[in-house]
Design a protein around this motif. Structure first.
Motif, mmCIF file in Angstrom:
data_model
loop_
_atom_site.group_PDB
_atom_site.id
_atom_site.type_symbol
_atom_site.label_atom_id
_atom_site.label_comp_id
_atom_site.label_asym_id
_atom_site.label_seq_id
_atom_site.Cartn_x
_atom_site.Cartn_y
_atom_site.Cartn_z
ATOM 1 N N TYR A 39 79.482 -16.058 21.024
ATOM 2 C CA TYR A 39 80.627 -15.322 21.390
ATOM 3 C C TYR A 39 79.792 -14.080 21.756
ATOM 4 N N ARG A 47 84.256 -5.941 28.535
ATOM 5 C CA ARG A 47 85.015 -6.711 28.518
ATOM 6 C C ARG A 47 84.718 -7.231 29.974
ATOM 7 N N ALA A 51 84.270 -11.154 31.709
ATOM 8 C CA ALA A 51 84.765 -11.595 32.726
ATOM 9 C C ALA A 51 84.726 -11.498 34.560
ATOM 10 N N GLY A 54 82.885 -15.095 34.653
ATOM 11 C CA GLY A 54 83.625 -16.474 33.664
ATOM 12 C C GLY A 54 83.729 -16.040 32.917
ATOM 13 N N MET A 55 83.459 -15.721 31.348
ATOM 14 C CA MET A 55 83.703 -15.374 30.413
ATOM 15 C C MET A 55 84.989 -15.848 29.474
ATOM 16 N N ARG A 56 85.623 -17.020 28.675
ATOM 17 C CA ARG A 56 86.608 -16.617 27.941
ATOM 18 C C ARG A 56 86.631 -15.977 26.421
ATOM 19 N N PRO A 57 87.248 -14.842 26.266
ATOM 20 C CA PRO A 57 87.072 -14.943 24.147
ATOM 21 C C PRO A 57 87.064 -15.985 23.130
ATOM 22 N N THR A 59 88.512 -17.516 20.668
ATOM 23 C CA THR A 59 90.210 -17.351 20.005
ATOM 24 C C THR A 59 89.896 -18.731 18.602
ATOM 25 N N GLN A 66 97.898 -19.292 19.369
ATOM 26 C CA GLN A 66 96.503 -18.990 19.262
ATOM 27 C C GLN A 66 95.810 -16.676 19.241
ATOM 28 N N ALA A 68 93.324 -14.137 20.236
ATOM 29 C CA ALA A 68 92.045 -13.924 20.224
ATOM 30 C C ALA A 68 90.871 -12.749 19.919
ATOM 31 N N TRP A 72 83.141 -12.762 23.270
ATOM 32 C CA TRP A 72 83.432 -13.203 24.461
ATOM 33 C C TRP A 72 82.073 -13.997 24.571
ATOM 34 N N GLU A 73 82.432 -15.500 25.449
ATOM 35 C CA GLU A 73 81.597 -16.204 25.292
ATOM 36 C C GLU A 73 80.170 -15.768 25.916
#
Length: 112
Positions: A39, A47, A51, A54-57, A59, A66, A68, A72-73
């Motif tokens: 990450y 950011r 996005a 297609g990556m996610r933060p 968490t 949850q 965050a 980011w991944e």
């Protein structure tokens, strides 16, 4: 492996944290490695690239909720392509630098 790949662009260091490792470049906290996933530090400027890929933060659960973080991944292929890794790591370094500058520019809170 990542430290070796990042050596040409800086002074990478890894530090154990949480259940993974923190990744530092030139003294800036630019990444987290957790459960074999990288990450990278992101902010409002960087950011959208995460996005769009297609990556996610990153968490974690804390006290039943949850949380965050601003990491980011990284796209999976980035880890295997040194040139791509360098581009993404440099952007993470810029985001970390902006975060540091913003934090240092804030007025200190008086103790209560």
């Amino acid at each position: 492996h990542l430290l070796d790949q990042l050596a040409p662009i800086g002074q990478p260091q890894g530090r154990r944290m949480f259940s993974g490792h923190g990744l530092y470049l030139h003294g800036l906290f630019i990444g987290i490695i957790a459960e074999e996933t990288l990450y990278l530090k992101a902010d409002d400027l960087s950011r959208p690239a995460f996005a769009a890929a297609g990556m996610r933060p990153f968490t974690y659960r804390s006290r039943g909720r949850q949380v965050a973080l601003s990491f980011w991944e990284a796209p999976a292929d980035v880890v295997e392509d040194p040139q791509a890794l360098w581009r993404w790591a440099r952007e993470a370094m810029r985001a970390a630098g902006r975060a540091r500058a913003e934090k240092q520019g804030r007025p200190r809170r008086s103790p209560t």
